[in-house]
Design a protein around this motif. Structure first.
Motif, PDB file in Angstrom:
ATOM      1  N   THR A  18      35.855  63.785 110.661  1.00  0.00           N
ATOM      2  CA  THR A  18      34.477  63.975 110.235  1.00  0.00           C
ATOM      3  C   THR A  18      33.673  64.146 111.506  1.00  0.00           C
ATOM      4  OG1 THR A  18      34.780  62.679 108.232  1.00  0.00           O
ATOM      5  CG2 THR A  18      32.522  62.924 109.029  1.00  0.00           C
ATOM      6  N   THR A  31      29.948  65.926 113.468  1.00  0.00           N
ATOM      7  CA  THR A  31      28.600  66.485 113.382  1.00  0.00           C
ATOM      8  C   THR A  31      28.491  67.538 114.464  1.00  0.00           C
ATOM      9  OG1 THR A  31      27.700  64.400 112.571  1.00  0.00           O
ATOM     10  CG2 THR A  31      26.127  65.984 113.487  1.00  0.00           C
ATOM     11  N   HIS A  80      21.564  70.126 112.502  1.00  0.00           N
ATOM     12  CA  HIS A  80      22.741  69.266 112.595  1.00  0.00           C
ATOM     13  C   HIS A  80      23.425  69.232 111.236  1.00  0.00           C
ATOM     14  CE1 HIS A  80      21.781  66.831 116.430  1.00  0.00           C
ATOM     15  NE2 HIS A  80      21.271  68.037 116.506  1.00  0.00           N
ATOM     16  N   ARG A  81      24.742  69.393 111.255  1.00  0.00           N
ATOM     17  CA  ARG A  81      25.523  69.353 110.016  1.00  0.00           C
ATOM     18  C   ARG A  81      26.706  68.435 110.218  1.00  0.00           C
ATOM     19  NH1 ARG A  81      25.116  75.695 109.128  1.00  0.00           N
ATOM     20  NH2 ARG A  81      22.980  75.733 108.389  1.00  0.00           N
ATOM     21  N   THR A  82      27.011  67.643 109.203  1.00  0.00           N
ATOM     22  CA  THR A  82      28.168  66.753 109.245  1.00  0.00           C
ATOM     23  C   THR A  82      29.170  67.241 108.213  1.00  0.00           C
ATOM     24  OG1 THR A  82      26.821  64.889 109.964  1.00  0.00           O
ATOM     25  CG2 THR A  82      28.960  64.369 108.985  1.00  0.00           C
ATOM     26  N   THR A 142      33.736  67.456 107.210  1.00  0.00           N
ATOM     27  CA  THR A 142      35.101  66.978 107.426  1.00  0.00           C
ATOM     28  C   THR A 142      36.009  68.199 107.394  1.00  0.00           C
ATOM     29  OG1 THR A 142      34.596  64.871 106.369  1.00  0.00           O
ATOM     30  CG2 THR A 142      36.925  65.456 106.568  1.00  0.00           C
ATOM     31  N   SER A 154      29.287  64.780 117.518  1.00  0.00           N
ATOM     32  CA  SER A 154      30.130  63.584 117.361  1.00  0.00           C
ATOM     33  C   SER A 154      31.360  63.967 116.548  1.00  0.00           C
ATOM     34  CB  SER A 154      29.361  62.456 116.668  1.00  0.00           C
ATOM     35  OG  SER A 154      29.087  62.802 115.321  1.00  0.00           O
TER      36      SER A 154
END
Length: 137
Positions: free
Chosen positions: A61, A63, A71-73, A75, A124
């Motif tokens: 997962t 970002t 910003h997009r998170t 998986t 991240s």
């Protein structure tokens, strides 16, 4: 791929699985399979336990920041588990193939299916590789 593509690292297990997937889908989805193979070809392959958790792996997962500052998170998953509404991005998409092997702070340029060029930067990454490996078995 351009000469400015970042250095990427892939664990042995992901490398084997993704090579097999790219070869199996080469006929039906050749453009993405070719892009994934080019990413795998330029990757440094390491034993799984030496790949840091901040490296994007299957099941990670992460970002990222788009070239528009969003910003997009998401998986990163295999196609069977993909669900864009839940943020589960298939490795067999241009963005999925672009993400594999990147580390926090790295950026990459990629081309969307509509031909638009994009840049993303990893903010991240949190690898849940053990749980992902158990679920994949």
């Amino acid at each position: 791929m351009t000469s400015s593509s970042p250095r990427i690292i892939i664990g042995e297990t992901d490398f084997t699985r993704l090579t097999n997937l790219a070869e199996a889908t080469a006929r039906s989805n050749s453009a993405v399979a070719d892009f994934l193979m080019s990413e795998l070809d330029r990757a440094t392959v390491k034993p799984d336990h030496l790949v840091k958790p901040t490296t994007v792996k299957m099941g990670s997962t992460l970002t990222y920041e788009t070239d528009h500052g969003e910003h997009r998170t998401v998986t990163l998953v295999f196609p069977v588990d993909a669900d864009i509404s839940r943020g589960r991005i298939s490795i067999l998409t241009p963005i999925g193939a672009a993400l594999i092997g990147l580390r926090v702070g790295q950026s990459i340029n990629w081309t969307a299916p509509n031909g638009e060029k994009h840049k993303l930067t990893i903010i991240s990454a949190n690898a849940e590789q053990e749980a992902f490996d158990r679920a994949a078995q």
